[in-house]
Design a protein around this motif. Structure first.
Motif, mmCIF file in Angstrom:
data_model
loop_
_atom_site.group_PDB
_atom_site.id
_atom_site.type_symbol
_atom_site.label_atom_id
_atom_site.label_comp_id
_atom_site.label_asym_id
_atom_site.label_seq_id
_atom_site.Cartn_x
_atom_site.Cartn_y
_atom_site.Cartn_z
ATOM 1 N N ASP A 123 0.867 -1.185 0.079
ATOM 2 C CA ASP A 123 -0.086 0.061 -0.077
ATOM 3 C C ASP A 123 0.916 1.241 -0.075
ATOM 4 N N GLY A 124 0.525 2.195 -0.732
ATOM 5 C CA GLY A 124 1.298 3.614 -0.932
ATOM 6 C C GLY A 124 2.288 3.342 -1.907
ATOM 7 N N SER A 126 2.621 4.100 -4.776
ATOM 8 C CA SER A 126 3.076 5.294 -5.562
ATOM 9 C C SER A 126 4.175 6.180 -4.991
ATOM 10 N N ASN A 214 -5.855 14.656 3.129
ATOM 11 C CA ASN A 214 -5.446 15.297 1.837
ATOM 12 C C ASN A 214 -6.329 16.615 1.467
ATOM 13 N N TYR A 246 0.487 14.818 6.550
ATOM 14 C CA TYR A 246 0.007 14.018 5.736
ATOM 15 C C TYR A 246 0.928 13.293 4.948
ATOM 16 N N GLY A 248 0.478 10.515 2.787
ATOM 17 C CA GLY A 248 -0.146 9.813 1.432
ATOM 18 C C GLY A 248 0.118 8.530 1.460
ATOM 19 N N SER A 249 0.421 7.982 2.639
ATOM 20 C CA SER A 249 0.815 6.469 2.328
ATOM 21 C C SER A 249 0.014 5.937 3.814
ATOM 22 N N MET A 250 -1.146 5.279 3.670
ATOM 23 C CA MET A 250 -1.892 5.054 4.715
ATOM 24 C C MET A 250 -1.254 4.144 6.040
ATOM 25 N N PHE A 264 -6.834 10.523 11.674
ATOM 26 C CA PHE A 264 -6.664 10.290 10.020
ATOM 27 C C PHE A 264 -7.974 10.263 9.198
ATOM 28 N N TYR A 266 -10.042 9.945 5.636
ATOM 29 C CA TYR A 266 -10.186 10.003 3.896
ATOM 30 C C TYR A 266 -11.812 9.777 3.627
ATOM 31 N N LYS A 276 -12.240 6.680 -1.274
ATOM 32 C CA LYS A 276 -11.043 6.171 -1.992
ATOM 33 C C LYS A 276 -10.530 4.906 -1.469
ATOM 34 N N LEU A 277 -10.515 4.544 0.024
ATOM 35 C CA LEU A 277 -9.704 3.559 0.570
ATOM 36 C C LEU A 277 -10.691 2.560 0.504
ATOM 37 N N ARG A 278 -9.886 1.138 0.029
ATOM 38 C CA ARG A 278 -10.807 -0.039 0.031
ATOM 39 C C ARG A 278 -11.084 -0.396 1.530
ATOM 40 N N GLU A 282 -7.988 -2.183 3.552
ATOM 41 C CA GLU A 282 -7.272 -1.104 4.030
ATOM 42 C C GLU A 282 -7.974 -0.442 5.016
HETATM 43 P P1 P6P Z 1 -4.371 10.423 -2.056
HETATM 44 C C1 P6P Z 1 -2.050 5.077 -1.637
HETATM 45 O O1 P6P Z 1 -2.458 5.090 -2.962
HETATM 46 C C2 P6P Z 1 -3.446 5.050 -0.842
HETATM 47 O O2 P6P Z 1 -4.273 3.855 -1.231
HETATM 48 C C3 P6P Z 1 -3.117 5.178 0.712
HETATM 49 O O3 P6P Z 1 -2.122 4.538 1.244
HETATM 50 C C4 P6P Z 1 -3.021 6.665 1.198
HETATM 51 O O4 P6P Z 1 -3.946 6.949 2.260
HETATM 52 C C5 P6P Z 1 -4.115 6.994 0.081
HETATM 53 O O5 P6P Z 1 -4.078 6.177 -1.096
HETATM 54 C C6 P6P Z 1 -3.662 8.504 -0.518
HETATM 55 O O6 P6P Z 1 -4.430 9.072 -1.402
HETATM 56 O O7 P6P Z 1 -5.417 10.792 -2.844
HETATM 57 O O8 P6P Z 1 -4.108 11.260 -0.818
HETATM 58 O O9 P6P Z 1 -2.826 10.323 -2.777
#
Ligand code: P6P
Length: 338
Positions: A123-124, A126, A214, A246, A248-250, A264, A266, A276-278, A282
């Motif tokens: 996860d995270g 990216s 975010n 923040y 950006g990695s849960m 935290f 989202y 957004k989160l599964r 997640e």
């Molecule tokens: P955004 C990473 O892609 C993720 O799934 C989580 O780890 C993280 O919290 C979230 O998406 C970040 O999303 O839209 O802030 O880039």
């Protein structure tokens, strides 16, 4: 100054889980311990490859995309493969759900066990190229009585999970786990190849001073979210505003929240109407851990762990963290519904 002599009474994750099972006097068969051993192996493998990634050219795209349409990084693919193979080989699983696979994996009878594992292998991801902490998130269900292990065994509320955890890959590999009786943190001693108990009985402070959202999504936020954030950014006289953190990695954002407190979020919004989160791999595991550490996890209007999943990759909004901070969010949703 002379070096401390090495400890000779190491509490490894395996020993600690076994101690817990015996303490509870549960009819422990050792199956969960063996399953967790397989999960530890995958975390060690991923930790090693995350650390070597830049050296052995493992960063960069794998040239494929996952079910979410996200470009797959090579480490994503490796992490998924090691988890599927190790969980199948453990002989303790019946159903696997991975963020990287469109369909659930139903384990063949020769290797079938009584647990279902839902996981996000990396996860995270990216953030891989930037060297930011990333992680593996997992949740474990026991198959229902009489079940042979089908999708129905993972389309159940998160409160029916028997265990959940994550491994965060950073300066060290930290595995945080709950088997339903509190939360413990273990740090990988790579020289021993063992996860050692370093954070016993993690309890999240009842209130924190950090919020983790975010805020680039602010134009999409619903009214309760806007009102809540304003209440901690522009507090009444005499009160200090919260700090924003923040990553950006849960896994990294939740790990900090568990240790330092705060919130935290989202949430669902006008852009991500379902969140957004599964939900399965997640939100459920992180909500399970947060509640086990004394915190709360909500969509704003519903306890996350009470959600009944309808599909394995569905998404949800989530706020999690210190119980008093999350309770404040719920008040803004209640005010909105009046
Ligand atoms: P955004 C990473 O892609 C993720 O799934 C989580 O780890 C993280 O919290 C979230 O998406 C970040 O999303 O839209 O802030 O880039």
């Amino acid at each position: 100054m002379s070096e401390q002599p090495p400890s000779t009474d190491l509490i490894t994750l395996t020993r600690h889980v076994l101690m817990e099972q015996f303490r509870l006097g549960s009819a422990a068969t050792g199956d969960l311990t063996l399953l967790l051993t397989a999960i530890q192996l995958t975390s060690k493998f991923i930790a090693t490859n995350v650390r070597k990634a830049r050296l052995i050219n493992l960063v960069g795209l794998a040239g494929d995309t996952n079910v979410q349409g996200e470009e797959q990084k090579k480490l994503d693919v490796l992490s998924n493969d090691i988890m599927v193979n190790a969980l199948r080989a453990s002989g303790k699983t019946a159903v696997l759900v991975s963020e990287e696979l469109e369909d659930a994996v139903i384990i063949e009878d020769t290797h079938k066990g009584k647990y279902c594992v839902v996981f996000d292998p990396l996860d995270g991801s990216s953030n891989i190229d930037a060297g930011v902490n990333i992680g593996t998130i997992f949740g474990i269900y026991e198959i229902a009585k009489g079940s042979k292990g089908t999708i129905a065994d993972v389309l159940r509320p998160g409160h029916t999970m028997v265990a959940a955890g994550y491994t965060m890959y950073g300066s060290s590999a930290n595995l945080v786990l709950s088997t339903g009786n509190g939360v413990n943190g273990y740090t990988l001693d790579a020289s021993l190849g063992e996860f050692i108990l370093t954070h016993p009985d993690i309890k999240i402070p009842s209130r924190g001073k950090i919020y983790s959202f975010n805020e680039g999504n602010s134009m999409y936020f619903d009214t309760p979210t806007v009102n809540y954030l304003n209440s901690i950014k522009y507090p009444p006289a005499g009160k200090s505003p919260y700090s924003a953190r923040y990553i950006g990695s849960m896994v990294a954002d939740v790990h900090r929240t568990l240790l330092y407190g705060g919130i935290f979020g989202y949430p669902t919004d006008k852009k991500s109407k379902k969140g957004k989160l599964r939900l399965l791999y997640e939100a459920f595991p992180m909500a399970f851990l947060t509640e086990q550490a004394g915190g709360l996890a909500t969509t704003g209007t519903k306890r996350v762990l009470d959600i009944e999943p309808t599909s394995i990759h569905e998404r949800t909004g989530i706020y999690l963290g210190s119980k008093d901070d999350v309770a404040d969010v719920i008040k803004f949703y209640e005010a909105e519904s009046k």
